[in-house]
Each structure stands twice: as structure tokens, then as C-alpha cells.
Scaffold this active site. Structure first.
Site, short mmCIF file in Angstrom:
data_model
loop_
_atom_site.label_atom_id
_atom_site.label_comp_id
_atom_site.label_asym_id
_atom_site.label_seq_id
_atom_site.Cartn_x
_atom_site.Cartn_y
_atom_site.Cartn_z
N GLU A 1 3.89 -3.71 -13.36
CA GLU A 1 5.29 -4.04 -13.63
C GLU A 1 6.12 -2.78 -13.90
O GLU A 1 7.06 -2.78 -14.69
CB GLU A 1 5.41 -5.06 -14.77
N GLY B 1 -16.07 3.17 -34.12
CA GLY B 1 -17.06 4.18 -33.77
C GLY B 1 -17.88 3.77 -32.56
O GLY B 1 -17.35 3.21 -31.59
N PRO C 1 0.81 -1.23 0.00
CA PRO C 1 0.00 0.00 0.00
C PRO C 1 0.84 1.28 0.00
O PRO C 1 0.46 2.28 -0.59
CB PRO C 1 -0.83 -0.13 1.28
#
Length: 384
Positions: free
Chosen positions: A365, A341, A129
């Protein structure tokens, strides 16, 4: 440079292509919707040897196909659902490479046969984290007690995390030394005391590939499961990631090639103003630009793979090809959406899935920004 491959490897590449195009791709939308790769597809991948691409033949793997051979196969895997591709790629790349290159003979014989057969799945756990791009700031600790190390910490965004059996986990063994001598790699099994899977992430793309936290609470790891030398975990992690980046570039090539094929066919079939849109110069230019990005990335990836096979140091080159490939993938898929589109924005067409899947390649990575840092630091060392 010689990119010639053996006849045996050519046959394997064709077999993988047929498997991907005829068996995996027809259910790619199902994989995305269910966030699951069917077991029969995993089993066929096992039978084809796809889980053993990085592992020597003596341990049950495919053997000496080298990095170039792996990249050519990865290119074929990239032609379908990127979640499936990532499940295989994370296992054969950063998941098993460290054990192959750094493991003791006992470690190789204990782990590689089951990893090569696909009986067991591998993962690599570095990110935390508070330590993503700043990988040297990891906080997971490993304290030696008797004949064991006790690991404590939380890893997150771990590819294959909920499903893997064997993990390469990077932890701090001597905080005072930092990245230069204070970080060590460990082989950790999911059934070790104190190991558990945390939150399973819900992602924008790569569905079918699962990502999670790994929580280590007084996790007991035998001393013999140290991977490489104590204190060399950070530099070894960088080496493992470098080769993973080359493989990721090759997977991007396969996805881009598939997007070009889909876009070309659609442009020839889609009629506006009374004629196929492929007759319009604007569409032709998009197709041409896509083709140039693909060719440039393909040969760049092959060159770096060839350098790996020559035993060359490729820290800069691996960062460069990962940067170029992920950015090129973003350009190619964006053009594909434009050619399709409104249909390119709809879930019933695969372009929308590729668009979601492509975005992570500039992040995992090593972000594009980190790759630029690596490239620049190497240039300054070489030319400064």
C-alpha cells in the site's frame, strides 16, 4: 475532534475483541503453519459482519460506523495473526471502498450485498511487475470494442488474488494522456472470459492471506463495469489507497498493543540474575518506548480517521500515518524480540511471526519512501 463512539459500536468492538482473542488467536500458529484460515473462522467473521464494515446498511453492510469506527475495529483485528487481519482488511479497505464510493447504483446493488455478507471476496489490482511504486507506469491496457472493454496485462502481488471473486482493476485506456485522463478503473469478476490467476506467491509472512498474479488475456469486461468516470482511474486509485492506509495504521496499532502485552507478561515471568527481567531498567525503557509508539500511532490514526469522516482531503495525512504506523510497528516488534531474547526467535512463540508479518507494512500500500514523497509534494503545494 471527538473520538466518542456509540454504545452499539462499543458493543461491536468488544464482540470483535472477544472473537479475536478467544477464537482466532488460539489458532494463530496453525494459520501460519498451514497458510490457511479455517472455514469456521471465516464463517464466524461473516456472522459478525466483518466483511461489511465499509458497506452501507442498505446493501447489507454494517452501516454508518465511519472511518473512525472501522479503525477501532481494525485495531482489534490487528491483535492476532496478521494474515487473517489482512484477508479482512484488504476486502473491507481497498477491495470494496471503490465500489461503495464510485459505483453506480446498479453496480452497488449487483456487487455489494454478496461482498457485505462475505459470500464473495474482493481485491484491488494496481501493482504490476514493472509498476509498483511507480503506479502511473502501469501497462495493462483496456481497449473499447463495441459494448465491452478488452483488458490485457499482468498484475502481481495482489492480496486476496487467488481467493477473490470481484476485483477493482486499474488499466490504461488512453496511453497518450497518461495518469491525467488515460487510466480507468474496472470491476472485473473472476469468471469473465480471459481472466485467470497466475503464480501464487510464497511469502515471508502474512500466511493465511494469499497473494498472486492476475493474468488478463483478452479479458472481456462489460462497458457498464467501468468504475467511476473513464480516465479518472489513477486519481480514484489514489483516493482508495489513502483510506486503505488509514485502516492499515489502525491494524498496526492492534498488533503493537498485543506485542506490548505479551512482552510485559514475559518480562514479569522471566527470571535472570535472581529476579524478573522487568525489574531491569533496560527492559523498562523498552516497554516505555513501545507504549509511547503505540499511543502516538493510535491517536494519529484516530485523528486522520476523524478527518475522513468530516469529508476532509487526507492525501498527506493518510501517507503520514501509514508511514509512522508501519515504522513504529517495526520498532515495537524489534523490541519485543529483544525482550524475549532467544525465545523471540523461536517459531513456538508468536513474536517470531509478528516480526515476519510486520516487515511488509513498510512496503505494501505504498512503501515508506513513496509515503515521504507524497507528504513532501503536498507540503510543497501547501507552503511553497
Amino acid at each position: 475532534m471527538d473520538f466518542t463512539i456509540s454504545e452499539e459500536l462499543q458493543m461491536m468492538v468488544q464482540t470483535v475483541k472477544d472473537f479475536v482473542d478467544n477464537e482466532v488467536d488460539p489458532i494463530s500458529q496453525q494459520i501460519d503453519e498451514e497458510d490457511r484460515v479455517p472455514e469456521e473462522i471465516i464463517q464466524k467473521a461473516r456472522e459478525l459482519g466483518l466483511f461489511g464494515l465499509s458497506i452501507p446498511e442498505e446493501y447489507g453492510g454494517v452501516g454508518s460506523i465511519g472511518m473512525l469506527g472501522k479503525c477501532i475495529i481494525y485495531e482489534q483485528l490487528g491483535r492476532t495473526a496478521n494474515g487473517f487481519t489482512t484477508l479482512i482488511g484488504a476486502h473491507t479497505g481497498i477491495g470494496t471502498t471503490g465500489i461503495v464510493e464510485l459505483g453506480t447504483e446498479e453496480q452497488k446493488r449487483r456487487y455489494l450485498p454478496d461482498l457485505a455478507s462475505g459470500k464473495k471476496l474482493a481485491a484491488f489490482a494496481l501493482t504490476e511487475p514493472e509498476a509498483g511504486s511507480d503506479a502511473a507506469s502501469i501497462r495493462t491496457t483496456a481497449v473499447k470494442k463495441g459494448d465491452r472493454y478488452i483488458l490485457n496485462g499482468v498484475k502481481h502481488f495482489i492480496t486476496n488474488g487467488p481467493d477473490a471473486d470481484v476485483f477493482t482493476i486499474i488499466a490504461v485506456t488512453d496511453k497518450s494522456k497518461g495518469a491525467k485522463g488515460g487510466i480507468t478503473a474496472f470491476i472485473v469478476e473472476k469468471n469473465f472470459p480471459g481472466f485467470k490467476v497466475g503464480t501464487i506467491e510464497k511469502k515471508m509472512g502474512l500466511r493465511g492471506s494469499h497473494t498472486s498474479e492476475i493474468i488478463l488475456e483478452d479479458c472481456e469486461v462489460p462497458e457498464e463495469n467501468v468504475l467511476g468516470n473513464v480516465g479518472e482511474g489513477y486519481i480514484n486509485a489514489l483516493k482508495i489507497l489513502a483510506k486503505g492506509r488509514v485502516g492499515l495504521a489502525a491494524r498496526c496499532v492492534g498488533s503493537m498493543q498485543k506485542l506490548l502485552e505479551l512482552s510485559t507478561r514475559y518480562a514479569q515471568q522471566r527470571v535472570q540474575f535472581g529476579k524478573p527481567i522487568s525489574s531491569f531498567q533496560a527492559i523498562q525503557h523498552m516497554l516505555a518506548e513501545m507504549a509511547v509508539d503505540i499511543e502516538a500511532t493510535r491517536w494519529f490514526a484516530y485523528r486522520v480517521a476523524w478527518l475522513v469522516d468530516q469529508g476532509a482531503k487526507v492525501i498527506k495525512e493518510a501517507a503520514a500515518v501509514k508511514l509512522f504506523a508501519s515504522e513504529a510497528y517495526g520498532r515495537v516488534v524489534d523490541k519485543a524480540v529483544q525482550i524475549f531474547g532467544g525465545m523471540g526467535y523461536m517459531k513456538e512463540f508468536p513474536i517470531e511471526r509478528y516480526y515476519r508479518d510486520a516487515r511488509i507494512t513498510r512496503i505494501y500500500e505504498g512503501t515508506s519512501e513513496i509515503q515521504k514523497n507524497i507528504i513532501a509534494s503536498q507540503i510543497l503545494k501547501e507552503l511553497g
